[in-house]
Design a protein around this motif. Structure first.
Motif, mmCIF file in Angstrom:
data_model
loop_
_atom_site.group_PDB
_atom_site.id
_atom_site.type_symbol
_atom_site.label_atom_id
_atom_site.label_comp_id
_atom_site.label_asym_id
_atom_site.label_seq_id
_atom_site.Cartn_x
_atom_site.Cartn_y
_atom_site.Cartn_z
ATOM 1 N N UNK A 290 -25.025 2.930 23.348
ATOM 2 C CA UNK A 290 -24.031 2.848 22.291
ATOM 3 C C UNK A 290 -23.826 4.208 21.640
ATOM 4 N N UNK A 291 -24.916 4.911 21.381
ATOM 5 C CA UNK A 291 -24.824 6.240 20.772
ATOM 6 C C UNK A 291 -24.105 7.217 21.693
ATOM 7 N N UNK A 292 -24.399 7.141 23.001
ATOM 8 C CA UNK A 292 -23.737 8.020 23.968
ATOM 9 C C UNK A 292 -22.233 7.772 23.987
ATOM 10 N N UNK A 293 -21.834 6.512 24.044
ATOM 11 C CA UNK A 293 -20.406 6.205 24.082
ATOM 12 C C UNK A 293 -19.720 6.607 22.787
ATOM 13 N N UNK A 294 -20.344 6.290 21.652
ATOM 14 C CA UNK A 294 -19.765 6.677 20.363
ATOM 15 C C UNK A 294 -19.527 8.172 20.312
ATOM 16 N N UNK A 295 -20.548 8.931 20.698
ATOM 17 C CA UNK A 295 -20.435 10.380 20.602
ATOM 18 C C UNK A 295 -19.340 10.953 21.480
ATOM 19 N N UNK A 296 -19.266 10.489 22.724
ATOM 20 C CA UNK A 296 -18.248 11.016 23.636
ATOM 21 C C UNK A 296 -16.842 10.722 23.125
ATOM 22 N N UNK A 297 -16.619 9.483 22.672
ATOM 23 C CA UNK A 297 -15.270 9.114 22.222
ATOM 24 C C UNK A 297 -14.926 9.791 20.893
ATOM 25 N N UNK A 298 -15.890 9.844 19.967
ATOM 26 C CA UNK A 298 -15.627 10.530 18.699
ATOM 27 C C UNK A 298 -15.401 12.019 18.917
ATOM 28 N N UNK A 299 -16.167 12.605 19.830
ATOM 29 C CA UNK A 299 -15.982 14.029 20.117
ATOM 30 C C UNK A 299 -14.627 14.323 20.718
ATOM 31 N N UNK A 300 -14.085 13.372 21.453
ATOM 32 C CA UNK A 300 -12.776 13.567 22.070
ATOM 33 C C UNK A 300 -11.617 13.274 21.154
ATOM 34 N N UNK A 301 -11.897 12.920 19.904
ATOM 35 C CA UNK A 301 -10.821 12.569 18.972
ATOM 36 C C UNK A 301 -9.956 13.783 18.639
ATOM 37 N N UNK A 302 -8.665 13.570 18.692
ATOM 38 C CA UNK A 302 -7.687 14.552 18.223
ATOM 39 C C UNK A 302 -6.592 13.798 17.488
#
Length: 486
Positions: free
Chosen positions: A118-130
């Motif tokens: 869950x932490x891995x997915x959250x981080x990747x998607x949040x990091x890709x936010x624009x």
């Protein structure tokens, strides 16, 4: 924008992400199609020779000319705790989002535990936010990321949904006030949440007046854009013979722009006031998460939405207003408007919705930002069990909170000669704001989160993004998840 997927077949990638713990590369058992042996050997030599920093969030790029993958991205994982995985994944997501569209990316990080995935997915998607304006949404490039490590699918789904919800909260907060009026916020809630299985009702000025929402109407009186109450309900099916579902009501401040009213803010203090509805965005995001995961808990989200503007019809200092339910408030400062709309919604929730738990969240006081800075929210609670549950959710999501005292010795500061209370009792501002709200919640288990510090940021941080951060969305989502399981 990042789309996560677990491919059925391992495909060649232009960029492969691997992890670093201490001086050791973490190389999952992936097909040599994704990470050929020569590339893995080159990465291992590079890490050893350069003594790479392994702190969570550090990134190191190894270019391999003429090879597939052409780039190996080595991500420091710290000790690979869930917190560090999330931080590392945000850094990776930001790097991926900066790649040209069409690059094939594989992330070869192991996260076998549900919480870690869950932490891995959250981080990747949040990091890709624009953030892009709604009119330019089709310009946001899509990056598809193949996850090829050892991961937990349920954890990935939960993390992906939490990050999507937080991203929507960021979008709402970042939208200029000229585009996000109270009515438009209601329209967007209906468009987003109805397909998720929620019932959305947007109440206008006539309904608010008929029901006695004096606080919401007073705050919105100076604007050309009328106020609204956005009410969203999610109620899963209850199995025959099963216990009654817990009913959690979330109330979020929805001030779409705060000029301060007649007590006008200085220019520097007004610049980010299109984000003064971030509490409202957080509760809408949290109910989206509950609906998408079909959590067995009943949730209602209330967003009292208004624009605090200046005109000949603005509320004035010395006005006395009647809140929902009949309690009266003397207006001492028109810039202390958030508590006025929250009070109406809290009283309405208690009288009409019969909640088991009541939580409000708001960018409410500058005092809280001074006390706790820009990364931690303060909160008040009249129930120790609820306090502990929120602290656990905050720890799980790395959205830190600090419990503040509901110190009733300051209640005398709220006294007014002409009303039940005044809205500008002064210092200590965070505490007196909470004390102002408490009479509206009766004896319901209640918590008040003041996110004035972390709701907005001037720059990207390890987790938070520049602009509206979406703070509180994942925290409340995790609280609901835990409440459903208890």
């Amino acid at each position: 924008m990042i789309l996560l997927q677990i491919p059925e077949l391992r495909q060649p990638a232009d960029v492969v992400v691997i992890g670093l713990i201490g001086s050791e590369l973490q190389l999952p058992e992936v097909s040599t199609t994704v990470l050929p042996v020569p590339a893995a050997q080159a990465a291992a030599r590079y890490a050893a020779d350069e003594q790479l920093d392994a702190a969570a969030g550090s990134l190191h790029t190894l270019a391999i000319p003429g090879a597939v993958p052409s780039t190996v991205l080595i991500a420091g994982l710290g000790a690979a705790s869930a917190t560090e995985l999330r931080v590392a994944a945000v850094a990776v997501g930001r790097r991926i989002a900066a790649l040209p569209e069409g690059k094939r990316v594989s992330v070869a990080l192991d996260a076998p535990a549900e919480r870690d995935s869950a932490a891995l997915a959250e981080g990747l998607v949040l990091g890709g936010y624009r953030f892009t304006l709604p009119s330019a949404a089709d310009q946001d490039p899509l990056h598809t990321v193949n996850l090829v490590g050892d991961v937990d699918r349920a954890g990935l789904t939960a993390g992906d949904e939490a990050a999507d919800a937080a991203g929507w909260a960021r979008d709402l907060g970042n939208t200029p006030a000229a585009e996000l009026t109270p009515a438009r916020m209601g329209e967007l809630a209906e468009q987003q949440l109805t397909p998720a299985g929620c019932k959305v009702q947007v109440r206008d000025e006539a309904w608010l007046a008929a029901q006695g929402f004096g606080g919401v109407l007073a705050v919105g009186a100076g604007s050309a854009y009328g106020p609204r109450l956005i009410e969203v309900s999610y109620k899963p099916r209850r199995r025959a013979g099963s216990p009654a579902l817990k009913h959690v009501v979330l109330v979020g401040k929805g001030i779409t722009f705060d000029s301060g009213g007649l007590n006008l803010k200085p220019p520097a203090g007004m610049r980010m006031m299109h984000t003064d509805m971030c509490g409202g965005a957080a509760v809408l995001a949290a109910i989206q998460y509950a609906a998408m995961l079909k959590l067995p808990v009943q949730v209602t989200a209330l967003v009292p939405a208004a624009e605090n503007a200046v005109s000949g019809t603005s509320m004035r200092p010395s006005d006395v207003i009647t809140q929902f339910g009949g309690r009266t408030t003397e207006i001492g400062n028109t810039d202390a408007e958030g508590r006025l709309v929250l009070a109406d919604a809290l009283a309405y929730a208690v009288a009409r919705l019969k909640p088991d738990v009541l939580i409000d969240i708001a960018t409410l006081t500058g005092a809280m930002r001074i006390a706790l800075g820009t990364e931690t929210a303060g909160f008040f609670a009249n129930d120790d069990g609820l306090s502990g549950a929120l602290e656990q959710a905050a720890e799980d999501t790395d959205e830190p909170v600090w419990r503040m005292p509901l110190e009733h010795r300051y209640a005398t500061l709220l006294e007014s000669p002409v009303a039940d209370a005044r809205n500008d009792p002064g210092s200590p501002g965070g505490i007196t704001a909470a004390l102002f709200l408490q009479p509206f919640v009766a004896d319901v288990a209640w918590a008040h989160l003041d996110i004035a510090g972390p709701a907005r940021s001037e720059q990207d941080g390890p987790l938070l993004s520049r602009g509206a951060t979406g703070f509180g969305a994942r925290l409340l989502a995790r609280y609901l998840e835990n409440a459903a399981a208890s």
